[in-house]
Design a protein around this motif. Sequence first.
Motif, mmCIF file in Angstrom:
data_model
loop_
_atom_site.group_PDB
_atom_site.id
_atom_site.type_symbol
_atom_site.label_atom_id
_atom_site.label_comp_id
_atom_site.label_asym_id
_atom_site.label_seq_id
_atom_site.Cartn_x
_atom_site.Cartn_y
_atom_site.Cartn_z
ATOM 1 N N THR A 306 2.442 40.271 30.117
ATOM 2 C CA THR A 306 1.470 40.094 29.028
ATOM 3 C C THR A 306 2.142 39.554 27.755
ATOM 4 O O THR A 306 1.557 39.621 26.673
ATOM 5 C CB THR A 306 0.777 41.427 28.694
ATOM 6 O OG1 THR A 306 1.785 42.409 28.430
ATOM 7 C CG2 THR A 306 -0.105 41.893 29.835
ATOM 8 N N GLU A 307 3.346 38.987 27.919
ATOM 9 C CA GLU A 307 4.070 38.476 26.746
ATOM 10 C C GLU A 307 3.228 37.460 25.966
ATOM 11 O O GLU A 307 3.175 37.485 24.734
ATOM 12 C CB GLU A 307 5.404 37.851 27.192
ATOM 13 C CG GLU A 307 6.248 37.409 26.025
ATOM 14 C CD GLU A 307 7.696 37.068 26.413
ATOM 15 O OE1 GLU A 307 8.078 37.256 27.598
ATOM 16 O OE2 GLU A 307 8.434 36.617 25.515
ATOM 17 N N HIS A 308 2.516 36.585 26.706
ATOM 18 C CA HIS A 308 1.727 35.521 26.044
ATOM 19 C C HIS A 308 0.545 36.083 25.252
ATOM 20 O O HIS A 308 -0.080 35.364 24.478
ATOM 21 C CB HIS A 308 1.233 34.505 27.086
ATOM 22 C CG HIS A 308 0.252 35.089 28.078
ATOM 23 N ND1 HIS A 308 0.603 36.025 29.028
ATOM 24 C CD2 HIS A 308 -1.068 34.885 28.237
ATOM 25 C CE1 HIS A 308 -0.454 36.359 29.738
ATOM 26 N NE2 HIS A 308 -1.485 35.682 29.281
ATOM 27 N N LEU A 309 0.247 37.368 25.446
ATOM 28 C CA LEU A 309 -0.873 37.978 24.716
ATOM 29 C C LEU A 309 -0.373 38.882 23.585
ATOM 30 O O LEU A 309 -1.112 39.718 23.067
ATOM 31 C CB LEU A 309 -1.735 38.793 25.687
ATOM 32 C CG LEU A 309 -2.409 37.977 26.802
ATOM 33 C CD1 LEU A 309 -2.941 38.890 27.909
ATOM 34 C CD2 LEU A 309 -3.540 37.127 26.242
ATOM 35 N N GLY A 310 0.919 38.718 23.234
ATOM 36 C CA GLY A 310 1.489 39.605 22.204
ATOM 37 C C GLY A 310 1.887 40.945 22.788
ATOM 38 O O GLY A 310 1.918 41.939 22.078
ATOM 39 N N PHE A 311 2.132 40.977 24.100
ATOM 40 C CA PHE A 311 2.594 42.141 24.872
ATOM 41 C C PHE A 311 1.504 43.199 25.093
ATOM 42 O O PHE A 311 1.098 43.422 26.218
ATOM 43 C CB PHE A 311 3.839 42.791 24.247
ATOM 44 C CG PHE A 311 5.043 41.899 24.261
ATOM 45 C CD1 PHE A 311 5.742 41.684 25.439
ATOM 46 C CD2 PHE A 311 5.479 41.254 23.108
ATOM 47 C CE1 PHE A 311 6.851 40.850 25.473
ATOM 48 C CE2 PHE A 311 6.581 40.415 23.130
ATOM 49 C CZ PHE A 311 7.262 40.217 24.313
#
Length: 432
Positions: A306-311
């Motif tokens: 979920t890194e691309h979602l701000g974790f």
Amino acid sequence: MSLPEELLRVVELTRAHNRWRRFEAINLIPSENVMSPLAEAAYMTDMMHRYAEGKPKKRYYQGLIYVDEVELLLMDLMSRLFKVKYVEPRPISGTIANAAVFRVLGKPGDKALIAPVQAGAHVSHTRFGTLGALGIEHIEMPFDQERWNVDVDKATKMIESVKPAFVTLGGSVYMFPHPTKEIAQAAHSVGVKLIHDVAHVLGLIAGGVWSNPIHEGADVITSSTHKTFPGPQGGVIMTDDEELYKEISRVIFPWFLSNHHLHRLPATAVTAVEMMVFGEEYARQIVKNSVAFAEACAEEGFKVPTEHLGFTKSHMFVIDVRNLGGGAKAATLLERANIIVNKNLLPWDPPEAVKDPSGIRLGTPEMTRLGMKEGDFKEVAKFMREVLIDGRPPEEVRKKVVEFRKNFVEVKYGFSVPEELEKELTKIPILL
Ligand SMILES: *Cc1c(COP(=O)(O)O)cnc(C)c1O
């Protein structure tokens, strides 16, 4: 008289557990927490031996003068804390809370739409769990893998075409708020109610960092009382809908419980007050720690999907450990290093992978409560790298974990037992 050997064994096992889990291990299971010393003291009371069937002041037993007052006080405190009208505190677990609400809103043969299993739907929401036991069929709403959430457009169409008995949101892998407003609107447009299961995030709601689904259109919330909300193990149901509340209260006893484990009541009440006083600071720190921890895991070389979602926006996140031997192996190795996590299915895993899924699930509530801050979680990410990526012997890392853990033994964001009361209290000793 010397103690029977079996008894010594029981004491020894209990003490070993307490020492390990309360003083030597780093607990990252997002559904667990610890109570404050005052809540623990309030839990260890004579109420654990008593029976109460029915509602306060309308009981089937005598001897409940004080229990009635505590239960009413708890209902009032929860109602003020969560800004809801009606509180049903008797469910002895989140699963029992769900069972009662599902049974009131659906009957055998009905269909229920639930959050997709990839978005963390709890087993009780499924045909394999409570819903199935009630003879209600589950249909999963579509999952948006890019956003790790319910696909709103497809789910809305599905609600309109299936016309289920009810819809549920909420889950146990819960990084991003489910779309309560939109799903409530769709459910209401076909005349059915929306249940939002907030078991994982109740403490974040108490602290105001996660919105209360009741205020966004959900008809009822169900929850556990021992996850981010750091009370004793138990459940609760809350709603603004008087009719629904009355129906739920009519069936919870006698359909789903007789006694409701009365020692939970004062301990939950203490926790509710603590959340009024410390909740905001506590919840903010949990989420800050969670984001910092996920970021640190990515920096150490772990895959955080979920890194691309701000974790994450909650107390938890998952990492993908397929390339490191899988979730079962990773969780076992970490346990040998005194780092406690659980293995977890990731969205792309087939259901039969549950014994050895691709992921592990990590959360910050308990260690935040014991005083860890962002920088401390960076250290935890390093310990994890040493075990899982560098391949260091877990027993060697464990020594460092035990040393590090000595800095975090006192429960913050809660009350201690006042000194003048300490002598008077009849506590059951916790063997440490
Ligand atoms: C933990 C959990 C439950 C079950 O709660 P228990 O108190 O363990 O019965 C229900 N729903 C969700 C989403 C959960 O995470």
